[in-house]
Design an enzyme around this catalytic site. Sequence first.
Site, PDB file in Angstrom:
ATOM      1  N   GLY A  18      29.515  42.800  61.708  1.00 50.70           N
ATOM      2  CA  GLY A  18      29.874  41.398  61.442  1.00 50.70           C
ATOM      3  C   GLY A  18      31.329  41.173  61.836  1.00 50.70           C
ATOM      4  O   GLY A  18      32.108  42.123  61.968  1.00 50.70           O
ATOM      5  N   THR A  98      32.858  41.160  49.648  1.00 47.97           N
ATOM      6  CA  THR A  98      32.216  39.846  49.738  1.00 47.97           C
ATOM      7  C   THR A  98      32.553  38.926  48.571  1.00 47.97           C
ATOM      8  O   THR A  98      32.454  39.321  47.407  1.00 47.97           O
ATOM      9  CB  THR A  98      30.682  40.028  49.788  1.00 47.97           C
ATOM     10  OG1 THR A  98      30.373  40.990  50.784  1.00 47.97           O
ATOM     11  CG2 THR A  98      29.978  38.715  50.075  1.00 47.97           C
ATOM     12  N   GLU A 217      45.261  37.594  35.643  1.00 49.88           N
ATOM     13  CA  GLU A 217      45.264  36.145  35.794  1.00 49.88           C
ATOM     14  C   GLU A 217      44.410  35.536  34.697  1.00 49.88           C
ATOM     15  O   GLU A 217      43.724  36.261  33.959  1.00 49.88           O
ATOM     16  CB  GLU A 217      44.767  35.738  37.181  1.00 49.88           C
ATOM     17  CG  GLU A 217      43.336  36.143  37.473  1.00 49.88           C
ATOM     18  CD  GLU A 217      42.958  35.979  38.953  1.00 49.88           C
ATOM     19  OE1 GLU A 217      43.818  36.193  39.825  1.00 49.88           O
ATOM     20  OE2 GLU A 217      41.800  35.644  39.222  1.00 49.88           O
ATOM     21  N   HIS A 255      39.489  31.635  42.267  1.00 49.20           N
ATOM     22  CA  HIS A 255      38.609  32.729  41.870  1.00 49.20           C
ATOM     23  C   HIS A 255      37.568  32.220  40.868  1.00 49.20           C
ATOM     24  O   HIS A 255      37.913  31.488  39.938  1.00 49.20           O
ATOM     25  CB  HIS A 255      39.399  33.851  41.195  1.00 49.20           C
ATOM     26  CG  HIS A 255      40.195  34.669  42.153  1.00 49.20           C
ATOM     27  ND1 HIS A 255      41.308  35.374  41.762  1.00 49.20           N
ATOM     28  CD2 HIS A 255      40.055  34.906  43.481  1.00 49.20           C
ATOM     29  CE1 HIS A 255      41.810  36.012  42.806  1.00 49.20           C
ATOM     30  NE2 HIS A 255      41.063  35.730  43.863  1.00 49.20           N
TER      31      HIS A 255
END
Lengths: 296, 407
Positions: A18, A98, A217, A255
């Site tokens: 890919g 991913t 975070e 995120h």
Amino acid sequence: MSILVDSSTKVIVQGITGHFGAQHTRLSLDYGTKIIAGVVPGKGGKLFDEKVPIFNTVAEAKQETGATVSVIFVPPPYAADAILEAVFAELDLAVCVTEFIPVRDVIMVKRAMEGTKTKLLGPNCPGIVTPGSGNNSYGGCRIGISPGYIHKKGHIGVASRSGTLTYEAVWQLTSRGVGQSTCVGIGGDPVHGLSHLDIIKMFNEDPDTHGIIIIGEIGGTSEEQAAEWIKHNCKKPIAAFVAGSTAPPGRRMGHAGAIISGGKGTAAAKIEAFKEADVAIAPTPADIADTLLKIM
Amino acid sequence: MNIHEYQAKQLLSKHDVPVPPGKLCKTPEEARSVAGKLFGLGYSRVIVKSQIHAGGRGKGVFKNGKRGGVKICKNLTEAYINAKNMLGNVLVTKQTGPEGKLVRKVLVEVALDVQQELYVGVVLDHSIGRPVMITCKEGGMDIEEVAATNPQSIVREVIDPAIGLMPFQARRIAINLGLNSELLTLTVKLLQGLYKTWWECEATLVEINPLHIFRQADGQQNLVAVDGKVVLDDNALFRHPELVELRDYDEESPLEVEASNYNLSYIKLNGNIACLVNGAGLAMATMDIIKYYGGDPANFLDVGGGASPEQVAAAFKIIASDPNVKVILVNIFGGIMQCDIIANGIISAVNDHQFKIPIIVRLEGNKSDIARQILKDSGLNLISATTMADAAEKAVKAASKPVQVAA
């Protein structure tokens, strides 16, 4: 020494042909990492860039090459399957780069992994780097998407939920002549494999790691869990930075896992937990390295 | 993805969770006609509920001065007037912010006599990576407040994703809620439907608050979901074309919609220093450091990995549409993304938009040397910064200066 991977680690790339997988395989090969096989179903028997053999399955790639780690660059709909293929091939570590994998898939992956030997890093993570001793840390093990040259071989362990913010911290260290044992990105998804705590425990055991940087975070309780353990068990100097002090509640900050919901997962609560565990807090992202070096 | 209450109830109903009879209406006339049908079935009261993507509707205030985004009505005239007061008007609630939200639709439903109100919901527990059913005897309240003030009243049941919510677990929850007589079987069925909605729709949150216990005309007790909330996992929508249809663009900020079309993660904030950053963690940290140096971020903007020059241009376009922006701070640490791509993107965007405001650029990482040279050779007036602190300080300083009008 280092944790999880070192310069002799043999690595498989799932999704090596890919665009993204190929680009980062080349960068890892340039870094001197032992990428010794690729896996692309249906392309078995071919060579990637005329040098890396491609196999149809992870099990076959492992059997033929002796690889122990796989990195996954497979599109979101197929990523859960790719992770479990690595798990059931009994690799030591699967690193899933991913992003945007449906969370239900990851819930099932974690459930299916119970009782297996494989550790999972990610998903949605930048990967892991154990710097080498060559020029610009060449000769190390770079798995994932981090820029290799920002690293330097040394004794600081870095554990983070973020990609680029990790590079920022690593670069601050390297610019000050301070090297790293291993830099680990655990990923920004709400459900993921190895946690901050898992990585901190490994750094605590690693004689070559003398100090630790934690980058957290908003969202979840990974930082609080790590802090609770550190308070009673960790003797090494630790500095932490928690991103998202200015993030509005109820909004997902890029995120999938970075969200303050129900008043839970605030930066303030995480910083408080770290302070209680005697972890030094970096006041801004520009002070991460200096905060650690001050207490070393 | 957020959806409306009426859509959440459709999903719940599909999974055997009982909801009150009712219908979505877009005009006061329609509301009156639906109310008429419900009164015709023998019900004595109906409820008119504003449909917006925000909670706190009942206690909300309309900008036209009318109070309450949710109203109980005893006759047709009340249903008509209340729908009229809501439709086309802006409702301000605790969750909408001062700008409020325009009410375009109302849900008209049967209002049943309440015996007891409960809370039931399914959320994802990040720390264990499993769904958890959360229940509480105090329904109709803000569950976050209950969790803060009376945490013992909340009962959690962790669900094994491999087997789902087993009947024995649902019975345990029901008994905990005090529903151990004639309602036990119904409760088990409802809770399993609730979990099934979460699982089948790939939701991140499904909530019934309140769940009402009421007495039917025949004297039997029954349960009904009076309010429903469902939040769907954006990443799973590719598997659910029928759920994608539920997206209501009217409820989203136009700039955020445009950003999502370019796969940019953008959240508008109230400050004047726009940020263009790669990576969510770094983007949050950039906002934090701007605040630390006394400035106010205008947005969160993560251009993500592998951002093409087109995406960077789109990011500048979105920033340029925010009239509050006085300074742009570009903070790029190239790992996935190469800094030369960003540099070319910056140059073409600055040329396209003829930006007159200061642009502070900090590039580090992959090909940053080449990138810095490209920017230098461009002849554009870009303020170069070395570290994040340097960039933030320069941005805050530039933002505090009066706006310079171009000659």
